[in-house]
Scaffold this motif. Structure first.
Motif: not given
Length: 174
Positions: A145-165
């Motif tokens: 589960r921790a491994k999946h969380r780490k992958e999900r967090r990486k994806q969330a950071k990518e989305f944050a970068e793509i979509f910005g503020t």
């Protein structure tokens, strides 16, 4: 650092489901249940670490059964696994018809908390000693589960970068 059992961190909260807590269908708002879950999980994590904690993530929360107005909601949480400064907390919510005594699990989730010091910096936490068969099962599967969380967090950071503020309708104006 002293190891602690899962039951050392057990936290439980029971509440009536009252009209202000419900939607137009007479069932508990999902966000209200999630707030209860975060609250009880934070107490369990603080109890385990014996220091302040912050929520780092919430795994998917599935609503398995409705929680009706006039029923009770009981949220239980305990630490299942730790890794350096973080703690995984298992949360189970049970609704009860107080007239009939019928109980039903309405939600489960895993939340992750990080222990922090006075400056808000992560602090090491004690490891967990699972005792029961259920605790051992949760503990054994926690690394995945921790491994999946780490992958999900990486994806969330990518989305944050793509979509910005900016909101999409503001982009065309810039």
């Amino acid at each position: 650092m002293e190891k602690r059992t899962c039951t050392h961190s057990l936290a439980v909260k029971t509440s009536y489901v009252l009209p202000p807590d419900t939607n137009t269908y007479g069932t508990l708002f999902g966000g209200k249940l999630m707030a209860y879950m975060d609250d009880v999980a934070a107490i369990a994590a603080s109890r385990h670490a014996r220091m302040p904690v912050v929520t780092a993530s919430t795994d998917s929360v599935d609503f398995l059964a409705p929680v009706k107005e006039g029923h009770s909601i009981c949220v239980e949480a305990f630490v299942t696994w730790t890794h350096n400064t973080s703690m995984e907390v298992f949360v189970k919510a049970v609704t009860e018809d107080l007239r009939t005594g019928q109980r039903q699990v309405c939600s489960t989730a895993f939340l992750t908390f990080v222990a922090i010091d006075e400056e808000g910096k992560p602090k090491p936490v004690p490891s967990v000693v699972p005792e029961s068969e259920h605790e051992q099962k949760l503990h054994a599967s926690a690394a995945d589960r921790a491994k999946h969380r780490k992958e999900r967090r990486k994806q969330a950071k990518e989305f944050a970068e793509i979509f910005g503020t900016d909101y999409p309708w503001n982009r065309s104006r810039n």
